[in-house]
Design a protein around this motif. Structure first.
Motif, mmCIF file in Angstrom:
data_model
loop_
_atom_site.group_PDB
_atom_site.id
_atom_site.type_symbol
_atom_site.label_atom_id
_atom_site.label_comp_id
_atom_site.label_asym_id
_atom_site.label_seq_id
_atom_site.Cartn_x
_atom_site.Cartn_y
_atom_site.Cartn_z
ATOM 1 N N PRO A 178 0.715 -1.212 0.031
ATOM 2 C CA PRO A 178 0.173 0.045 0.125
ATOM 3 C C PRO A 178 0.705 1.360 0.001
ATOM 4 O O PRO A 178 1.904 1.319 0.665
ATOM 5 N N ALA A 179 0.518 2.177 -0.622
ATOM 6 C CA ALA A 179 1.256 3.507 -0.664
ATOM 7 C C ALA A 179 0.811 4.241 0.479
ATOM 8 O O ALA A 179 -0.187 4.106 0.934
ATOM 9 N N GLY A 180 2.056 4.998 1.094
ATOM 10 C CA GLY A 180 1.818 5.927 1.983
ATOM 11 C C GLY A 180 0.528 6.881 1.827
ATOM 12 O O GLY A 180 -0.276 7.203 2.941
ATOM 13 N N GLY A 181 0.343 7.338 0.770
ATOM 14 C CA GLY A 181 -0.880 8.234 0.479
ATOM 15 C C GLY A 181 -2.068 7.765 0.121
ATOM 16 O O GLY A 181 -2.891 8.164 -0.509
ATOM 17 N N LEU A 182 -2.256 6.336 0.416
ATOM 18 C CA LEU A 182 -3.454 5.519 -0.133
ATOM 19 C C LEU A 182 -4.760 6.248 0.457
ATOM 20 O O LEU A 182 -5.926 6.357 0.108
ATOM 21 N N HIS A 183 -4.630 6.611 1.752
ATOM 22 C CA HIS A 183 -5.879 7.184 2.358
ATOM 23 C C HIS A 183 -6.468 8.359 1.785
ATOM 24 O O HIS A 183 -7.526 8.791 1.958
ATOM 25 N N GLN A 184 -5.516 9.278 0.850
ATOM 26 C CA GLN A 184 -6.081 10.254 0.223
ATOM 27 C C GLN A 184 -7.213 9.939 -0.630
ATOM 28 O O GLN A 184 -8.052 10.663 -1.132
ATOM 29 N N LEU A 185 -7.304 8.539 -1.066
ATOM 30 C CA LEU A 185 -8.794 8.103 -1.761
ATOM 31 C C LEU A 185 -9.990 8.475 -0.998
ATOM 32 O O LEU A 185 -10.852 8.296 -1.749
ATOM 33 N N SER A 186 -9.898 8.779 0.310
ATOM 34 C CA SER A 186 -11.127 8.819 0.976
ATOM 35 C C SER A 186 -11.608 10.167 0.513
ATOM 36 O O SER A 186 -13.008 10.142 0.401
ATOM 37 N N LEU A 187 -10.849 11.059 -0.083
ATOM 38 C CA LEU A 187 -11.748 12.462 -0.802
ATOM 39 C C LEU A 187 -12.443 11.761 -2.033
ATOM 40 O O LEU A 187 -13.131 13.008 -2.581
ATOM 41 N N CYS A 188 -12.239 10.707 -2.403
ATOM 42 C CA CYS A 188 -13.051 10.330 -3.537
ATOM 43 C C CYS A 188 -14.300 9.410 -2.930
ATOM 44 O O CYS A 188 -14.897 8.703 -4.004
ATOM 45 N N GLY A 189 -14.463 9.348 -1.672
ATOM 46 C CA GLY A 189 -15.598 8.303 -1.094
ATOM 47 C C GLY A 189 -15.062 6.965 -1.085
ATOM 48 O O GLY A 189 -16.045 6.058 -1.286
ATOM 49 N N VAL A 190 -13.703 6.559 -1.016
ATOM 50 C CA VAL A 190 -13.285 5.309 -1.060
ATOM 51 C C VAL A 190 -12.576 4.791 0.069
ATOM 52 O O VAL A 190 -11.634 5.559 0.654
ATOM 53 N N ASN A 191 -12.928 3.702 0.653
ATOM 54 C CA ASN A 191 -11.998 3.138 1.854
ATOM 55 C C ASN A 191 -11.318 2.086 1.285
ATOM 56 O O ASN A 191 -11.677 0.771 1.703
#
Length: 376
Positions: free
Chosen positions: A290-303
């Motif tokens: 997993p990329a360190g920035g994976l959590h940023q996808l939460s801005l697209c409504g994705v967990n």
């Protein structure tokens, strides 16, 4: 009653405190316990975990596998997300399965391909994914002609280790002489060619570098979630152009990423990075974690972290399409709590009364998080 899921992250990046946050805030409303281990007692991931241990130093890969198996058995780990010694761990997938632990990582064949960038570039070229021109160098005698060849074609040369992650060891070659201008302001990745040559000539051992043209922005990191059946469940590109970040679903980025993830069996979470070489997107790097920035996808409504854990548990989340693409954003640093002691207070068993919460002192740590959207 659905049981808790116990997830372990070993010696991971500080930014993965957000990965842990997303697991706890999962859309299935499933209880999650997180175990973390690290070599740094003040790592924010230890403070963010429910339970934590300091990792022993100096273990060989084989010794670390034994340590990991013991952690999984003692802690009752359901899903293990390995970063440190990933290659050695995935080679023992059956042993972890016997301990009741699923590995959230690709099979050993996929990890081996992308451990060495030369092997990776040759492999992805064979399936039709463009890569930049590159030359492998080990000595000064090999470095200079590689740099000259790129410069003759009008490119700025750079080098990076043939194996490694996180941009460690990346440098850009310059022929400008060393001067006071290099001693003012902040350090840069630029290094003088004559200094690099001298260091190589004086070194007692060879290096293992790739020399290639410096690629242009935008940089696009495609986060992929792939099932054990080699079928993609999720692919979203995160764009980086200076300070500005954003998201993309353009096929020029997603199609080659899917081809790599499915073609090489990059099961669960991977991150596939591209940059521009002229007007062509080319592969820059592949991370089998997993990329360190994976959590940023939460801005697209994705967990994405929770969807990956579901897959590891055999609960297929199906194809995940982001309901929207988030606005452009920036990355900022914010404080994260650390405990005064060298390890966080361990969560007690549920049969025992919980102690009263004690406020922890706040230490500023460099943990990136998505900031307010920038105006377009």
């Amino acid at each position: 009653m659905v049981s808790r899921v116990r997830v372990w992250l070993n010696r991971t990046y500080a930014e993965n405190v957000f990965f842990m946050d997303q697991l706890r805030r999962n859309p299935s409303d499933r209880a999650v316990d997180i175990h973390a281990t690290h070599g740094d007692a003040d790592s924010p991931v230890l403070a963010a975990a429910d339970t934590a241990d300091l990792e022993p130093e100096g273990l060989s890969p084989a010794g670390y596998v034994e340590y990991a198996l013991d952690q999984c058995r003692r802690r009752g780990i359901d899903v293990f997300v390995p970063r440190l010694h990933q290659a050695a761990i995935v080679a023992h997938r059956a042993d972890f399965a016997a301990a009741g632990t699923a590995l959230l990582a690709p099979p050993p064949e996929a990890v081996a391909v992308f451990h060495d960038k030369v092997i990776a570039y040759e492999a992805v070229q064979a399936i039709g994914v463009p890569v930049p021109p590159w030359r492998r160098v080990r000595t000064a005698d090999e470095l200079v002609p590689a740099v000259e060849e790129l410069e003759a074609d009008g490119h700025k040369a750079c080098f990076k280790p043939a194996s490694g992650a996180g941009g460690v060891g990346f440098r850009v070659i310059t022929r400008a002489p060393f001067s006071l201008s290099q001693l003012s302001g902040f350090p840069t990745p630029y290094v003088q060619l004559d200094m690099v040559v001298r260091a190589l000539e004086q070194a007692e051992e060879q290096v293992d570098w790739l020399v290639m043209p410096r690629l242009e922005q935008p940089e696009v990191s495609v986060d992929c979630l792939t099932g054990p059946d080699n079928r993609i469940r999720l692919s979203i590109g995160r764009t980086k152009n200076g300070r500005r970040r954003g998201f993309t679903l353009q096929e020029q980025w997603l199609e080659p990423a899917r081809r790599i993830a499915e073609g090489f069996g990059l099961h669960y979470l991977s991150n596939i990075q591209f940059r521009m070489f002229g007007d062509v997107p080319v592969l820059m790097d592949v991370n089998t974690r997993p990329a360190g920035g994976l959590h940023q996808l939460s801005l697209c409504g994705v967990n994405a972290p929770w969807a990956a854990v579901q897959l590891a548990l055999g609960e297929d989340p199906g194809e995940i399409v982001p309901p929207f693409l988030g606005q452009d954003y920036a990355i900022v640093s914010g404080p994260r709590q650390l405990r005064a002691v060298s390890l966080p207070q361990q969560r007690v068993e549920e049969t025992e009364p919980l102690p009263a919460a004690v406020p922890a002192p706040v230490e500023p740590v460099e943990v990136g998080q998505a900031a307010q959207a920038l105006p377009l």
